[in-house]
Scaffold this active site. Sequence first.
Site, PDB file in Angstrom:
ATOM      1  N   HIS A 220       0.844  -1.193   0.000  1.00  0.00           N
ATOM      2  CA  HIS A 220       0.000   0.000   0.000  1.00  0.00           C
ATOM      3  C   HIS A 220       0.882   1.247   0.000  1.00  0.00           C
ATOM      4  CE1 HIS A 220      -3.762  -2.020   0.310  1.00  0.00           C
ATOM      5  NE2 HIS A 220      -3.498  -2.582   1.481  1.00  0.00           N
TER       6      HIS A 220
ATOM      7  N   CYS B 187       0.066   2.278  -5.084  1.00  0.00           N
ATOM      8  CA  CYS B 187      -0.850   3.318  -5.540  1.00  0.00           C
ATOM      9  C   CYS B 187      -0.243   4.698  -5.301  1.00  0.00           C
ATOM     10  CB  CYS B 187      -2.177   3.209  -4.804  1.00  0.00           C
ATOM     11  SG  CYS B 187      -3.119   1.743  -5.228  1.00  0.00           S
TER      12      CYS B 187
END
Length: 832
Positions: free
Chosen positions: A423, A472
């Site tokens: 993440h 991301c």
Amino acid sequence: MSLWGQPLQASPPLAVRQPPTASSGPSTSPPAGATLNRLPEPLLRRLSESLDRAPEGRGWRQLAELAGSRGRLRLSGLDLEQCSLKVLEPEGSPSLCLLKLMGEKGCTVTELSDFLQALEHTEVLPLLNPPGLKITVNPESKAVLAGQFVKLCCRATGHPFVQYQWFKMNKEIPYGNSSELVFNTVHVKDAGFYVCRVNNSSTFEFSQWSQLDVCDVAEVTDSFQGSMDGISESRLQICVEPRSQRLVPGSMLLLQCVAIGSPMPHYQWFKDESPLTHETKKHYTVPYVDIEHEGTYWCHVYNDRDSQDSKKAEVTIGRTDEAVECTEDELNNLGHPDNKEQTGQPLAKDKVALLIGNMSYWEHPKLKAPLVDVYELTNLLRQLDFKVVSLLDLTEYEMCNAVDEFLLLLDKGVYGLLYYAGHGYENFGNSFMVPVDAPNPYRSENCLCVQNILKLMQEKETGLNVFLLDMCRKRNDYDDTIPILDALKVTANIVFGYATCQGAEAFEIQHSGLANGIFMKFLKDRLLEDKKITVLLDEVAEDMGKCHLTKGRQALEIRSSLSEKRALTDPVQGAPCSAEALVRNLQWAKAHELPESMCLKFQCGVHIQLGFAAEFSNVMIIYTSIVHKPPEIIMCDAYVTDFPLDLDIDPKHANKGTPEETGSYLVSKDLPKHCLYTRLSSLQKLKEHLIFTVCLSYQYSGLEDTVEEKQEVNVGKPLIAKLDMHRGLGRKTCFQACRMPDEPYHSSTSTSAGAGHFHSSQDSFHDVYHSHLGNADSGMPPDRCHCSRTPHTFISNYPPHHYCQFGRSNVPVETTDEMPFSFSDRLMISEN
């Protein structure tokens, strides 16, 4: 031979070779040596009814005469009269009385069968000797491709009926109660050893063991994928071909050949037309190659029905695979390439890579792809002569310490590569990597800032700085802090490869139980190419753009200040090692030391072999096997237990029959077969030596009790545990965004606790590089901070407000039937 007197097609682990317990219980057919008084009452009555109704000359009196011919079974006249009087009773039976008297005198079932045979009572003989079970078709071992339709068959005959039950190892398979065990779509996790139990109303038998080997589709050679539609379950086919390689002396050679077919394929490796002794597995490995290993390799694959030869792989050892002409003076200077102008190619003083994959998040959606991505990238970079440290599932504190250790391996002219999968987010041009213990929601003080790491790498005067970020890059609306970083040096040697564009998400492809990030799926196909790193990444971007899965979802972005033609394939400079280089090599070697294999000898005479394998720098596999068992021991079982609490090992996932059952899908092909496997992860948390217990339970022939022995094993600190990362280096480098001057330095998360205190570590080489640690009482030494803050309050785009429960938006992207892969969004931040 197996424990049931049948030859094994493939030997399962020793610990499970005893057949699973039969649900039908012990056999109800009379043992041949049993006496008649041990026969069930219903069976005695059926025998007596037949004798009572027998015609003259074949009844109970003739049976008594035959029994009397064997002295000890002779009945007196009083006994025979007692039998005769039974006809006067309402339900009396002379024959039943006779059988009971014969039983009291020790008449056996075998003797009674002989008497009845002589009297031609063939109709009752099956009651004493029921037809036994006979397995007519045993399941066949086979190797298949994930996704195939697979069927294991077992056929048996018996009276009056036959029932089936399939087992995987010693575990009963639900609904596996027919003669065929069917996998409509077989998966990698289905690989293992299978056996079928057949039973009737009186007894049971076990089939031969059958091994099912499942090849992952992701490993299949491209040329084979084109013909997968017409694949046959039984025909021998090679689906993974060995590949040609160009290696430098001292690196590892790994050639792989995988075939599918039934019966199970066998392998024999060849080098330059000569068979390699004892090289009969799917893979051929040479840990440290030299010039003698150069040549042409191929594998001969065969079974009882067919045979095939793989493609030939050329293995070249040396700095270059091209012949060059040179003068005698040039030849003398080859050992001292003092400057890059002599070769016309940039040289690396060394190559170091830190790979971090975060998957098992505590408060956020879990990921799958980092496991495969980090493993595959590790193997590729090692072929390019990189010193690789690969780590999974790190907390904030552990990530900081991992980067600290990474910085210690860097020096002037060294190539440094940082890969992160997990993440992440990007605010105001700064990229943040999210640790597994990040709170929900997280902010910059809970994460590591990539740009701060780059600043510290530049201080080392590295020759090349490469960042590959598979995460991301959407904005984190919960983090409105704007860090103002000091200007980076103009070094013209920085390359960023982002898996996705700014403001977009990164996805992973899930297939056959494993997953690849889209970025790594395309990067791994080109990483070994001898091209400038920016050119290589450009071609990866073009490949991604051609894939219909990524269009409109994810596009590679490259940022670079590279002014020289530097590549990941650049050779390492062969100059004499400096003191710094020696320390660097020692530091890296320490993080990759495995315990030596050992053989434990128990008092009962059983020998247990312990072996160790590294999956990542902080993940180790322990495999155990019983290598010697005295003949008087009929059953023995060995397992490992009592691991340190730091490692938090689930006993349910330990001592498994296949590596896949422990969660290790990647190194199973490199591990020995027929063992029990235990996977130890998070070795960086280990504070003391790794001490565990090996337990052995065994049973002697003729005894029902099980005996246990135990031995304690101390293997020191394996792999990354040697660096004592849980202690840190006496400082906390400013990888996070800096806070306000009047804010406390430590975040409220527990991962930062104690980070500002100095702990000496004999395994740390920090003092070689930094003789001055600053003020040990200071939460953050001022010389370690490279970013500044705007005065007073932070800059915010949103007014202060209270945050409610943080929503999770990790919802798979909808796909159509034309898209065979499913997407899983790595993004953690979402709007409520």
